[in-house]
Scaffold this active site. Sequence first.
Site, PDB file in Angstrom:
ATOM      1  N   PRO A   2       0.837  -1.208   0.000  1.00 15.03           N
ATOM      2  CA  PRO A   2       0.000   0.000   0.000  1.00 15.03           C
ATOM      3  C   PRO A   2       0.868   1.254   0.000  1.00 15.03           C
ATOM      4  O   PRO A   2       1.786   1.372   0.806  1.00 15.03           O
ATOM      5  CB  PRO A   2      -0.801  -0.112   1.287  1.00 15.03           C
ATOM      6  CG  PRO A   2      -0.481  -1.412   1.899  1.00 15.03           C
ATOM      7  CD  PRO A   2       0.698  -1.998   1.204  1.00 15.03           C
ATOM      8  N   GLU A   3       0.592   2.144  -0.898  1.00 17.00           N
ATOM      9  CA  GLU A   3       1.304   3.418  -0.902  1.00 17.00           C
ATOM     10  C   GLU A   3       0.439   4.451  -0.180  1.00 17.00           C
ATOM     11  O   GLU A   3      -0.667   4.150   0.284  1.00 17.00           O
ATOM     12  CB  GLU A   3       1.604   3.826  -2.344  1.00 17.00           C
ATOM     13  CG  GLU A   3       2.520   2.814  -3.015  1.00 17.00           C
ATOM     14  CD  GLU A   3       3.696   3.463  -3.735  1.00 17.00           C
ATOM     15  OE1 GLU A   3       4.165   4.524  -3.298  1.00 17.00           O
ATOM     16  OE2 GLU A   3       4.131   2.888  -4.746  1.00 17.00           O
ATOM     17  N   ARG A 166      21.909  19.614  -3.797  1.00 16.55           N
ATOM     18  CA  ARG A 166      22.009  18.150  -3.901  1.00 16.55           C
ATOM     19  C   ARG A 166      22.244  17.743  -5.345  1.00 16.55           C
ATOM     20  O   ARG A 166      21.515  18.143  -6.242  1.00 16.55           O
ATOM     21  CB  ARG A 166      20.723  17.487  -3.385  1.00 16.55           C
ATOM     22  CG  ARG A 166      20.570  17.594  -1.894  1.00 16.55           C
ATOM     23  CD  ARG A 166      19.295  16.899  -1.422  1.00 16.55           C
ATOM     24  NE  ARG A 166      19.068  17.180  -0.010  1.00 16.55           N
ATOM     25  CZ  ARG A 166      19.541  16.436   0.978  1.00 16.55           C
ATOM     26  NH1 ARG A 166      20.227  15.345   0.703  1.00 16.55           N
ATOM     27  NH2 ARG A 166      19.313  16.770   2.226  1.00 16.55           N
TER      28      ARG A 166
END
Length: 299
Positions: A2-3, A166
């Site tokens: 499940p996200e 980043r």
Amino acid sequence: MPELPEVETVRRGLVPAMVGARILSVEQRRPDLRFPFPQNFVARLTEQSITALDRRAKYLLADLSSGEVLIMHLGMTGRFLIAQNGAAVSPGDFHFAAGGAQTHDHVVFHLSNGAAVTYNDARRFGFMDLVPRAELETCRHFVGMGLEPLGGALSGAAVARLFRGRRTPLKAALLDQRLIAGLGNIYICEALFRAGLHPEAPAGSLATAGGEPTDAAHRLVDAIRAVLAEAVAAGGSTLRDYVQTDGSLGYFQHAFRVYDRAGEPCVTPGCAGAVTRLVQSGRSTFYCPACQPPARGVR
Ligand SMILES: [Zn+2]
């Protein structure tokens, strides 16, 4: 697995049955799931009222009148079933469709409104924990956790602040739970496609030299919000053995635009590109090289 949208769908299904109810009794049928249940689990729940049911990333948070929070994580195969007045669910359909056996019913909450809420988890990667509300943000589950993507905290400015400097690929930065928590592979692919951003663009390219968000940062945030909101509205994404909390078989294949569509024509009108798969951080990324050219990731 499940996200976030599935977990939010589960939360919304559980709210009417659980919030405002008192826990009359708890059946705890095993000593552990992925982790052992906390000490005196049943005693700490019994006679408590559930005052709220929230979500943080992929964790469900039930506030109890004792001041503790019941943390529930669905792991890979966890799900809830609500039985109320003998009429709300069709257990035959549930077990048939889910392939789930009652032997995987590990916890049952019996509530003052007559509902029985059962937690079923065939593979037992889910878990439950109890933490004082005041210690929630610093407990082992949430310390260092990144921004909630469906809340008001996610913005172009926040993305610029988190990603500035980043050099890691955008896809990897979005998977980093310390930056933004709960975004899964599927929704990251979909959001990058909608924002027209190359998955290998450096994450830092979403901030200007002065640390301001670029247009791309704003596009990405809008795309993340949109894909998650649509998935929640659709009741989650994909999982065949997943059942909505009211017991109905509401999950259906969400209309992904790039995810798992390698080789298929791009859905953007007029685009001649084909969806392409590449592997990043050991995960499949799906994107359209025409709609998501590397240069677009820079500004
Ligand atoms: Zn395209």
